[in-house]
Design an enzyme around this catalytic site. Structure first.
Site, PDB file in Angstrom:
ATOM      1  N   SER A   5       0.835  -1.218   0.000  1.00 46.95           N
ATOM      2  CA  SER A   5       0.000   0.000   0.000  1.00 46.95           C
ATOM      3  C   SER A   5       0.865   1.261   0.000  1.00 46.95           C
ATOM      4  O   SER A   5       0.514   2.259  -0.638  1.00 46.95           O
ATOM      5  CB  SER A   5      -0.983   0.000   1.171  1.00 46.95           C
ATOM      6  N   ASN A   6       2.004   1.234   0.690  1.00 47.46           N
ATOM      7  CA  ASN A   6       2.918   2.389   0.604  1.00 47.46           C
ATOM      8  C   ASN A   6       3.476   2.528  -0.809  1.00 47.46           C
ATOM      9  O   ASN A   6       3.615   3.642  -1.316  1.00 47.46           O
ATOM     10  CB  ASN A   6       4.041   2.265   1.627  1.00 47.46           C
ATOM     11  N   MET A  55      10.534  -6.782   4.178  1.00 48.81           N
ATOM     12  CA  MET A  55      10.734  -7.426   5.468  1.00 48.81           C
ATOM     13  C   MET A  55      12.001  -8.288   5.519  1.00 48.81           C
ATOM     14  O   MET A  55      12.033  -9.328   6.173  1.00 48.81           O
ATOM     15  CB  MET A  55       9.483  -8.251   5.848  1.00 48.81           C
ATOM     16  N   ILE A 109      16.178  -7.919   6.444  1.00 49.33           N
ATOM     17  CA  ILE A 109      17.236  -7.046   6.955  1.00 49.33           C
ATOM     18  C   ILE A 109      18.328  -7.000   5.901  1.00 49.33           C
ATOM     19  O   ILE A 109      18.763  -8.034   5.388  1.00 49.33           O
ATOM     20  CB  ILE A 109      17.768  -7.579   8.303  1.00 49.33           C
ATOM     21  N   LEU A 110      18.739  -5.790   5.546  1.00 47.22           N
ATOM     22  CA  LEU A 110      19.756  -5.626   4.506  1.00 47.22           C
ATOM     23  C   LEU A 110      21.149  -5.698   5.117  1.00 47.22           C
ATOM     24  O   LEU A 110      21.370  -5.288   6.262  1.00 47.22           O
ATOM     25  CB  LEU A 110      19.543  -4.296   3.790  1.00 47.22           C
ATOM     26  N   HIS A 153       8.893   3.296   8.605  1.00 45.53           N
ATOM     27  CA  HIS A 153       8.711   2.403   9.754  1.00 45.53           C
ATOM     28  C   HIS A 153       7.491   2.900  10.544  1.00 45.53           C
ATOM     29  O   HIS A 153       7.361   4.109  10.768  1.00 45.53           O
ATOM     30  CB  HIS A 153       9.969   2.422  10.632  1.00 45.53           C
ATOM     31  N   ASP A 189      16.816   0.137  11.715  1.00 45.60           N
ATOM     32  CA  ASP A 189      15.850   1.175  12.120  1.00 45.60           C
ATOM     33  C   ASP A 189      16.517   2.313  12.904  1.00 45.60           C
ATOM     34  O   ASP A 189      15.891   2.933  13.769  1.00 45.60           O
ATOM     35  CB  ASP A 189      14.710   0.566  12.963  1.00 45.60           C
ATOM     36  N   VAL A 218      -2.653   5.429   7.439  1.00 46.72           N
ATOM     37  CA  VAL A 218      -3.204   6.603   6.729  1.00 46.72           C
ATOM     38  C   VAL A 218      -2.138   7.699   6.646  1.00 46.72           C
ATOM     39  O   VAL A 218      -1.974   8.343   5.597  1.00 46.72           O
ATOM     40  CB  VAL A 218      -4.468   7.119   7.463  1.00 46.72           C
TER      41      VAL A 218
HETATM   42  C1  GAR Z   1       3.805  -0.593   6.713  1.00 45.81           C
HETATM   43  O1  GAR Z   1       3.065  -0.272   7.863  1.00 45.81           O
HETATM   44  C2  GAR Z   1       5.275  -0.285   6.919  1.00 45.81           C
HETATM   45  O2  GAR Z   1       5.495   0.874   7.681  1.00 45.81           O
HETATM   46  C3  GAR Z   1       5.706  -1.510   7.666  1.00 45.81           C
HETATM   47  O3  GAR Z   1       5.045  -2.581   7.060  1.00 45.81           O
HETATM   48  C4  GAR Z   1       3.819  -2.110   6.493  1.00 45.81           C
HETATM   49  C5  GAR Z   1       3.812  -2.469   5.026  1.00 45.81           C
HETATM   50  O4  GAR Z   1       2.560  -2.192   4.447  1.00 45.81           O
HETATM   51  N1  GAR Z   1       7.118  -1.666   7.592  1.00 45.81           N
HETATM   52  C6  GAR Z   1       7.855  -2.228   8.535  1.00 45.81           C
HETATM   53  O5  GAR Z   1       7.394  -2.677   9.553  1.00 45.81           O
HETATM   54  C7  GAR Z   1       9.343  -2.265   8.224  1.00 45.81           C
HETATM   55  N2  GAR Z   1      10.071  -2.835   9.304  1.00 45.81           N
HETATM   56  P1  GAR Z   1       2.416  -2.023   2.880  1.00 45.81           P
HETATM   57  O6  GAR Z   1       3.033  -3.269   2.240  1.00 45.81           O
HETATM   58  O7  GAR Z   1       0.946  -1.964   2.645  1.00 45.81           O
HETATM   59  O8  GAR Z   1       3.143  -0.772   2.488  1.00 45.81           O
END
Ligand code: GAR
Length: 200
Positions: free
Chosen positions: A13-14, A90, A92-93, A109, A145, A172
């Site tokens: 979604s991001n 998801m 770790i690089l 994050h 992070d 959101v």
């Molecule tokens: C988001 O909330 C992002 O901030 C989080 O995973 C979700 C991904 O949603 N990221 C982490 O936790 C990174 N450690 P999305 O696939 O719908 O963007």
């Protein structure tokens, strides 16, 4: 325009919010590539349907973290990528990857860093009893992070929140914050200098 790659592992979604913002005529970025370590990630199908180049790099096909990262980096170089956005990626690089893309690599994050790093972020926030939470876009450095912060947004924690209701409220804000932060980086309004984010 700056050529941007988005690395995802799932829903995306991001990623969709970054693609939508890049479609604006005055956007300083073009989304040139979406990479996923998971072939079935919903975000990959969306990106492909939007006509964006996609690559699946299955992490299980590599016998070390750095070998996987070098394969991802090779795709980024082939596509002449300028900026890399992690969006729900998801894995770790490796230090190698973070160093190779230092200053050009950002992450979102779902907490107000430096609070609540890692996973189960909203559980951590509710357990701690904080009354606000939010999201952070930061430069990626080798430590998880922990990179210099580019932008944050705050949401209230409401009575009766569960990890899911808090996550939805934070998401959101993520969808507004990430495109804004990417624009700042692409326009040179923020840069990484010796472990600090420098603005203006
Ligand atoms: C988001 O909330 C992002 O901030 C989080 O995973 C979700 C991904 O949603 N990221 C982490 O936790 C990174 N450690 P999305 O696939 O719908 O963007």
């Amino acid at each position: 325009k700056k050529r941007v790659a988005i690395l995802i592992s799932g829903r995306g979604s991001n990623m969709r919010s970054l693609i939508a913002a890049a479609a604006a005529p005055d956007s300083p970025v073009e989304i040139a590539l979406v990479v996923s370590n998971i072939g079935s990630a919903a975000g990959i199908q969306f990106a492909a349907e939007a006509g964006i180049a996609t690559e699946i790099v299955p992490h299980k096909a590599f016998n070390s973290r750095e070998a996987f990262d070098r394969a991802v980096s090779a795709h980024l170089e082939e596509t002449r990528i300028d900026i890399v956005c992690l969006a729900g990626f998801m894995r770790i690089l490796s230090d190698w990857f973070a160093t190779r893309w230092m200053g050009k690599l950002i992450n979102i994050h779902p907490s107000l860093l430096p609070l609540f790093k890692g996973t189960h972020v909203h559980e951590q926030a509710l357990q701690a009893g904080v009354r606000v939470s939010g999201c952070t876009v930061h430069f990626v450095v080798p430590e998880l992070d922990a990179g210099p912060i580019i932008a944050q947004a705050v949401v209230p924690v409401e009575t009766g929140d569960t990890p899911d209701t808090l996550a939805a409220r934070v998401l959101v804000e993520e969808h507004k914050l990430y495109p804004a932060a990417l624009r700042m980086l692409a326009e040179g309004k923020v840069r990484l200098e010796a472990d600090r984010a420098v603005f203006g």
